[in-house]
Design a protein around this motif. Structure first.
Motif, short mmCIF file in Angstrom:
data_model
loop_
_atom_site.label_atom_id
_atom_site.label_comp_id
_atom_site.label_asym_id
_atom_site.label_seq_id
_atom_site.Cartn_x
_atom_site.Cartn_y
_atom_site.Cartn_z
N SER A 18 -30.87 -0.36 38.67
CA SER A 18 -30.16 0.84 39.09
C SER A 18 -28.77 0.46 39.59
O SER A 18 -28.56 -0.63 40.11
N ASP A 21 -25.49 3.74 43.28
CA ASP A 21 -25.67 5.17 43.55
C ASP A 21 -26.84 5.77 42.77
O ASP A 21 -26.93 6.98 42.59
N GLY A 22 -27.77 4.93 42.33
CA GLY A 22 -29.05 5.44 41.85
C GLY A 22 -29.13 5.87 40.39
O GLY A 22 -30.03 6.61 40.01
N LEU A 144 -37.20 -3.09 41.81
CA LEU A 144 -35.94 -2.36 41.63
C LEU A 144 -34.78 -3.33 41.78
O LEU A 144 -34.60 -3.92 42.85
N ILE A 146 -30.84 -3.82 41.95
CA ILE A 146 -29.62 -3.05 42.21
C ILE A 146 -28.42 -3.81 41.66
O ILE A 146 -28.19 -4.97 42.01
N ARG A 156 -30.30 9.81 36.58
CA ARG A 156 -30.83 9.42 37.89
C ARG A 156 -32.24 8.84 37.76
O ARG A 156 -33.06 9.37 37.02
N LEU A 157 -32.47 7.76 38.50
CA LEU A 157 -33.79 7.13 38.48
C LEU A 157 -34.83 8.04 39.12
O LEU A 157 -35.87 8.32 38.55
#
Ligand SMILES: NC(=O)c1ccc[n+]([C@@H]2O[C@H](COP(=O)([O-])OP(=O)(O)OC[C@H]3O[C@@H](n4cnc5c(N)ncnc54)[C@H](OP(=O)(O)O)[C@@H]3O)[C@@H](O)[C@H]2O)c1
Length: 194
Positions: A18, A21-22, A144, A146, A156-157
């Motif tokens: 991700s 900001d997702g 996850l 990043i 968006r996830l």
């Protein structure tokens, strides 16, 4: 606690990368944001191709949504000969021996098709399929990663209306390229009520 479906000892790990900001994909699907920015985080670790290969060897099966599948086929299939289950309501042409298509109830998929055959099951996207698995309580672990970038827009996830749920942090790895991998296991703790 493993979900009821996984009582046989199998576990489902949701793995995605991700942005800060997702977002997990740009609107145009381009993937250069996954390359990093060339900066080195000195305290980070790096892993060799051999270590990656050994880790990937431990994965028994990949599960992916049809859009992720189509994108992966375009980019160059990254899952080798490891069995992959593609969830789709469409009739897609079989492209690789290792790929199987599934249409129908996701609990049935896990319970009847995956758990009897595989232990280390990796759900690798996209957002739609991951959200369905989470809604149904079929995910045991979340991995996850990043990426050090704000995308501002895209897919968006966790864009759906997921119920609150706690996760226990199990591991954090910061890499030299600035990516950070967060590993969580589903928690037995109930969500806060106040
Ligand atoms: N950053 C990352 O780590 C990462 C990882 C994976 C993917 N991605 C990106 O995410 C994007 C794709 O994600 P997405 O959310 O658009 O799509 P997706 O989750 O990959 O696929 C959605 C499709 O899966 C099928 N599907 C999902 N749930 C189903 C169910 N319960 N029953 C039957 N079929 C079901 C449907 O296929 P049909 O329409 O064929 O019926 C649906 O259209 C791509 O851009 C990809 O590159 C990023």
């Amino acid at each position: 606690m493993p979900s009821e479906e996984n009582a046989a000892g199998a576990r489902v790990t949701l793995h995605v990368v991700s942005s800060l900001d997702g977002f997990i994909a740009r609107k145009d699907n381009s993937v250069s944001w996954l390359d990093g920015n060339g900066r080195v985080y000195k305290a980070g670790v790096s892993i060799s191709a051999e270590e990656i290969a050994a880790f990937v060897k431990g994965i028994d099966c990949y599960v992916l949504g049809s859009r992720t599948y189509e994108h992966a086929m375009k980019l160059g299939w990254p899952y080798g000969d490891t069995p992959a289950m593609v969830v789709t309501g469409r009739k897609l042409p079989p492209a690789r021996k290792s790929v199987e298509f599934y249409s129908g109830d996701l609990k049935t998929l896990l319970h009847e098709k995956l758990v009897p055959r595989y232990r280390n099951i990796w759900l690798v996207g996209g957002a739609m399929l991951c959200q369905r698995f989470l809604e149904l309580g079929l995910v045991d672990e979340i991995s996850l990663t990043i990426a050090p970038v704000l995308l501002s827009d895209g897919l968006r996830l966790f864009g759906g209306s997921l119920a609150e749920k706690r996760w226990d942090l199990k591991n954090v790895v910061a890499y030299k390229n600035g990516f950070v991998e967060l590993s969580y296991a589903a928690s037995e703790r109930e969500p806060a009520t106040d």
